[in-house]
Enzyme design. Structure first.
Site: not given
Ligand SMILES: [Zn+2]
Length: 298
Positions: A48, A80-81, A134, A182, A217, A239
């Site tokens: 990220s 990522d993001h 997204e 999270g 996930g 993550n």
């Molecule tokens: Zn994500």
């Protein structure tokens, strides 16, 4: 060397998903690669904006490329993001295989317009880079939260998914289907699990007709993972589970050797613990392909 696009096509054909694991140091990177290498399955390393700042954008790109070249192994790198064009373009110039260009916090029309512009700009820098967009709310931090909000509402609709993909030209879509970044404390303890809306995944897949990524996930019910992959998920992000393993095993390793100051004597059990988490997830996500691999080896 296989491109991420080909690995995704293969995953789709075999009904499996490629595991995506975030790294912010070389301990995590070693663990992710070791697990994938042992299982002989493709893997995506994610970084990220914060994780890239920790390792250096070009440095993480060089590390992953060095593994891919030395071992001739399908290990890919995802930005990522990413929330700004400047940082997206930096990742494109560094040669990342894919990017999650995440403007999901903006109103839908603005997200569509700016993602569409980013797709054109990024492909002009790095034509083979895949761009993921997204829509919907899947939270932000891959951390431990006191409680988790109800994610059964505010899911991405098939119509939004169809319109977003058609208008932006993204290669991959990240929908909100009950997933969330999270883990709650009870998920870390293994007392509760995240549940996914499988029917919605199948409907979004049909409408969007592109590879789908499941973010957040960590802590998801195993059977929901299997059904989500069967319904059209092609990439699964993990993550927080790795971060929990990183911290717990580091504390254990330090406690076991209170006088040790040599980093490379402290870290091996940490790599091993994270590797176990990655391997168990990769085994679940690639189940049908691993069964076939076993049969062809006999
Ligand atoms: Zn994500």
């Amino acid at each position: 060397m296989q491109a991420l696009k080909d690995a995704l096509r293969q995953a789709e054909q075999h009904g499996v998903a490629i595991g995506h694991f975030n790294v912010s140091d070389i301990v995590l990177l070693k663990a992710v690669f070791a697990a994938a290498q042992e299982l002989k399955v493709p893997v995506i390393v994610g970084a990220s904006e914060g994780e890239r700042a920790s390792m250096g954008v070009r440095q993480i790109a060089a590390l992953v490329k060095s593994i891919r070249d030395e071992f001739d192994f399908p290990i890919f790198l995802n930005a990522d993001h990413t929330h700004s064009r400047a940082s997206a373009e930096e990742a494109a110039r560094a040669g990342f295989d894919s990017i999650v260009f995440d403007l999901s916090a903006l109103p839908f029309e603005e997200n569509v317009r700016k993602t569409k512009e980013a797709v054109v700009a990024l492909k002009s820098i790095h034509p083979s880079m895949l761009v993921e967009g997204e829509i919907g709310d899947i939270g932000s931090g891959s951390e431990i939260h006191e409680t988790m909000p109800d994610r059964s509402r505010g899911l991405t609709t098939p119509e939004e998914a169809r319109q977003f993909v058609k208008e932006t030209g993204v290669d991959i879509l990240a929908p909100a289907v009950g997933n969330m970044h999270g883990m709650s404390k009870s998920m870390v303890q293994g007392e509760t699990k995240k549940r996914l809306n499988i029917e919605r995944i199948a409907a979004i897949k049909k409408a969007a007709a592109v590879p789908l990524t499941l973010h957040g996930g960590s802590g998801t019910d195993d059977d929901d993972f299997r059904r989500a992959i069967a319904a059209g998920i092609n990439i699964v992000h993990i993550n927080t589970e790795l971060r929990v393993a990183w911290r717990r095993s580091l504390e254990a390793s330090l406690a076991a050797k209170p006088d040790e100051v040599v980093p490379y004597k402290i870290f091996p059990p940490v790599v091993e613990s994270i590797k176990e988490v990655v391997a168990s997830r990769l085994t679940l996500f690639n189940n049908s392909a691993l069964v076939a691999q076993e049969h062809s080896a006999v």
